[in-house]
Enzyme design. Structure first.
Site, PDB file in Angstrom:
ATOM      1  CD  GLU A  52       4.219 -72.842  28.352  1.00  0.00           C
ATOM      2  OE1 GLU A  52       5.598 -73.115  28.145  1.00  0.00           O
ATOM      3  OE2 GLU A  52       4.292 -71.550  28.761  1.00  0.00           O
ATOM      4  CG  PHE A 114      15.957 -78.504  35.117  1.00  0.00           C
ATOM      5  CD1 PHE A 114      16.058 -77.021  35.536  1.00  0.00           C
ATOM      6  CD2 PHE A 114      15.774 -78.495  33.670  1.00  0.00           C
ATOM      7  CE1 PHE A 114      15.725 -75.868  34.833  1.00  0.00           C
ATOM      8  CE2 PHE A 114      15.638 -77.430  32.934  1.00  0.00           C
ATOM      9  CZ  PHE A 114      15.730 -76.166  33.289  1.00  0.00           C
ATOM     10  CD  GLN A 115      12.289 -76.672  32.254  1.00  0.00           C
ATOM     11  OE1 GLN A 115      12.001 -77.498  31.458  1.00  0.00           O
ATOM     12  NE2 GLN A 115      12.144 -75.312  32.044  1.00  0.00           N
ATOM     13  CE  LYS A 164      14.280 -85.472  27.137  1.00  0.00           C
ATOM     14  NZ  LYS A 164      15.288 -84.476  27.508  1.00  0.00           N
ATOM     15  CG  MET A 480     -16.783 -56.321  36.915  1.00  0.00           C
ATOM     16  SD  MET A 480     -18.542 -55.303  36.539  1.00  0.00           S
ATOM     17  CE  MET A 480     -19.236 -56.320  35.051  1.00  0.00           C
TER      18      MET A 480
END
Length: 583
Positions: A52, A114-115, A164, A480
């Site tokens: 993602e 969940f999630q 959802k 760096m």
């Protein structure tokens, strides 16, 4: 006109109606209902990324390269939280992005389902605005508002979190004919009185500098900027985010200011008596120690975002407005003064800065052992790929070398992570840029540390037919950080080595081939041109070039963090001496 459909169908229809053409994303449970109608869409191309974070950076690259709103999509919980870094990056660099995330069903919100993650709360400080949609009837209006907010005023990211059950429920689709956003009215037209006062200060000044920031590019104001610079004759600097806003080859251009800026750009700001800031924000990487920054300069500060004006540096003339309109009005005001016989007198100032630029040009030493100098690689890449190519950089030494040693002649030919400084930005952002500008050659310039954070998107590029080219500036270390350890930590290289001496892990050529790309390697200066030419000949597959460079090369000039810009060094322990008695 209304039409009965599911909330998921409404979401896809809304994205199409908002003008989206490409969506970068990964499906998952909460967003899955939206992927079913997406399957049938003939107007939206969905690009299945491998992480993602890659979706978010790809949306940024697409937006920066095209000026359109970039779109990314993820599911709830970890899918959404993986977007946090690119959302923060887009917020810092004013990139218009709409992130659409799925959320658990409305009845489960707040139950640690969940999630589940409160992505709206998490991203509130790093978005222009965000929405939680639980009513399917609200989807079209919310998407319309999100695109409008992302693209107008100071551009930035907007998040739309959709429950959802809202995606699954039946609704009617009605695209709004007008938007009502109480309290959101970006000012684009500058106040005439402030423009007139700015023109007066410009004519009174003897040592003015145009300090050009990324806001000029976001406003698509490069043409207007050139008119202003050439009619006034004022020297100009472009920040890291503004590279390409003004041609590097132009004699008035002093280069990039700041921590790793050119000596002439830093000297120009430090010794100026007037700074005309256009779409810049006086950030710490430009100013160094604020107390000693440009101590004798008055300030004209023009920005679309009123919160930036005076935030870091007191301002004499504040101008709120779109940079394109501000510059256009300044041109008219100065032209009116010129017609009346009033012009600025900057000749001795211009000559002084031209002398500094000639005396302290950018330069580097070739390694004594005959190995590859990274600066040489990028110098040749810029020459052979040319100014028409798009260069997308990761963060670190390679970013600074790319900003200096590639010549930028056109706007939106340089894309990088400036404010947040996100490692792993280059490959997915280059992917997005190539999707947005398929006819352009797009080079991702990465360090071996950055490259190993997001190189899985090479699989996306290979499968989706997105033939980017990647130059890995491979010094086998976090370059760096290693440079700072060399300069400030007595060469104690704690956890910056990325390789074992006896084995390359990974072998980037083999890694590229495993991802379905072409892998090339280059270790000697006499191989550089031929290797780049070979990469340029390949147009049907992504190409990865492993440039194995000398690990101890450093970025110069440099101003150490927190110190005065007067302490700039153009090589280790070597500070410039200015002969400015006549100023």
């Amino acid at each position: 006109m209304t039409e009965q459909m599911s909330g998921a169908q409404s979401l896809i229809r809304a994205l199409e109606s908002a003008g989206a053409e490409n969506v970068f994303g990964i499906p998952g449970g909460a967003i899955l209902p939206a992927y079913d109608p997406l399957y049938d869409s003939t107007r939206l191309r969905h690009i299945l990324v491998r992480h993602e974070q890659g979706a978010g950076h790809a949306a940024q690259g697409y937006a920066a390269a095209t000026g359109k709103v970039g779109v990314c999509m993820a599911t709830s919980g970890p899918g959404a939280t993986n977007l946090v870094t690119p959302i923060a990056d887009a917020y810092m660099d004013s990139v218009p992005v709409v992130a659409v995330t799925g959320q658990v069903a409305s009845a489960s919100i707040g139950t640690d389902a969940f999630q589940e993650a409160d992505i709206r709360g998490i991203t509130m400080p790093i978005t222009k605005h965000n929405f939680l949609v639980t009513n399917p009837a609200d989807i079209p209006r919310t998407i319309a508002e999100a695109f409008y907010i992302a693209a107008t005023g100071r551009p930035g990211p907007v998040l739309v979190d959709v429950a959802k059950d809202a995606l699954q429920a039946q609704t009617t689709f009605a695209w709004p004919s007008e938007l009502h956003l109480p309290g959101y009215r970006p000012v684009t037209k500058p106040h005439a009185k402030q423009v007139k006062e700015a023109a007066r200060l410009i004519l009174e000044a003897r040592r003015p500098v145009l300090y050009v920031g990324g806001g000029v590019l976001r406003a698509r104001a490069a043409r207007e900027l050139r008119v202003l610079a050439e009619m006034s004759g004022i020297p100009l600097v472009t920040t890291l985010m503004a590279r390409g806003a003004f041609p590097d080859s132009h004699p008035q251009h002093l280069g990039m200011p700041g921590m790793h800026g050119t000596v002439s750009a830093v000297a120009g700001l430090q010794r100026s008596d007037l700074i005309i800031s256009l779409g810049a924000r006086f950030d710490d990487r430009v100013t160094g120690n604020l107390d000693t920054f440009a101590p004798n300069a008055r300030v004209i500060h023009a920005d679309i975002d009123p919160a930036e004006i005076g935030k870091n540096r007191p301002v004499d003339v504040p101008i709120v407005g779109d940079c394109r309109e501000v510059i256009a009005d300044l041109v008219l005001a100065l032209q009116s003064e010129a017609d009346a016989g009033h012009r600025g007198e900057y000749q001795s100032w211009v000559q002084f800065l031209a002398g500094v630029k000639a005396k302290y040009p950018l330069g580097y030493d070739n390694p004594a052992d005959g190995s590859l100098a990274p600066q040489y690689v990028l110098e040749r890449l810029g020459h052979l790929a040319g100014p028409e190519s798009v260069y997308v950089s990761g963060v670190g030494q390679h970013q600074m070398w790319a900003s200096h040693y590639i010549g930028y002649e056109h706007p939106n030919s340089w894309i990088n992570s400036g404010g947040l400084g996100t490692m792993g930005f280059a490959v997915p952002a280059a992917m997005g840029a190539k999707v947005g500008r398929p006819q352009s050659t797009v080079w991702a310039i990465d360090g071996d540390g950055c490259f190993q954070m997001t190189n899985q998107e090479l699989a996306t590029c290979a499968i989706e037919g997105i033939p980017i080219k990647v130059a890995v500036i491979n010094n086998e270390s976090l370059g760096m950080v290693r440079q700072w350890q060399t300069l400030f930590y007595n060469e104690r290289y704690s956890n910056t080595d990325l390789q074992r001496a006896e084995q390359r892990i990974p072998d980037f050529v083999k890694l590229a081939e495993a991802y379905g790309c072409i892998g090339l390697a280059c270790e000697r200066p006499d191989q550089v041109d031929a290797t780049i030419a070979k990469a340029m000949e390949i147009d049907d597959l992504p190409v990865v070039v492993d440039f194995r460079v000398h690990r101890d090369a450093m970025v110069w000039p440099m101003v150490a963090a927190g110190t005065s810009n007067d302490d700039i060094k153009f090589a280790r322990d070597m500070a410039p001496e200015f002969e400015d008695d006549d100023l």
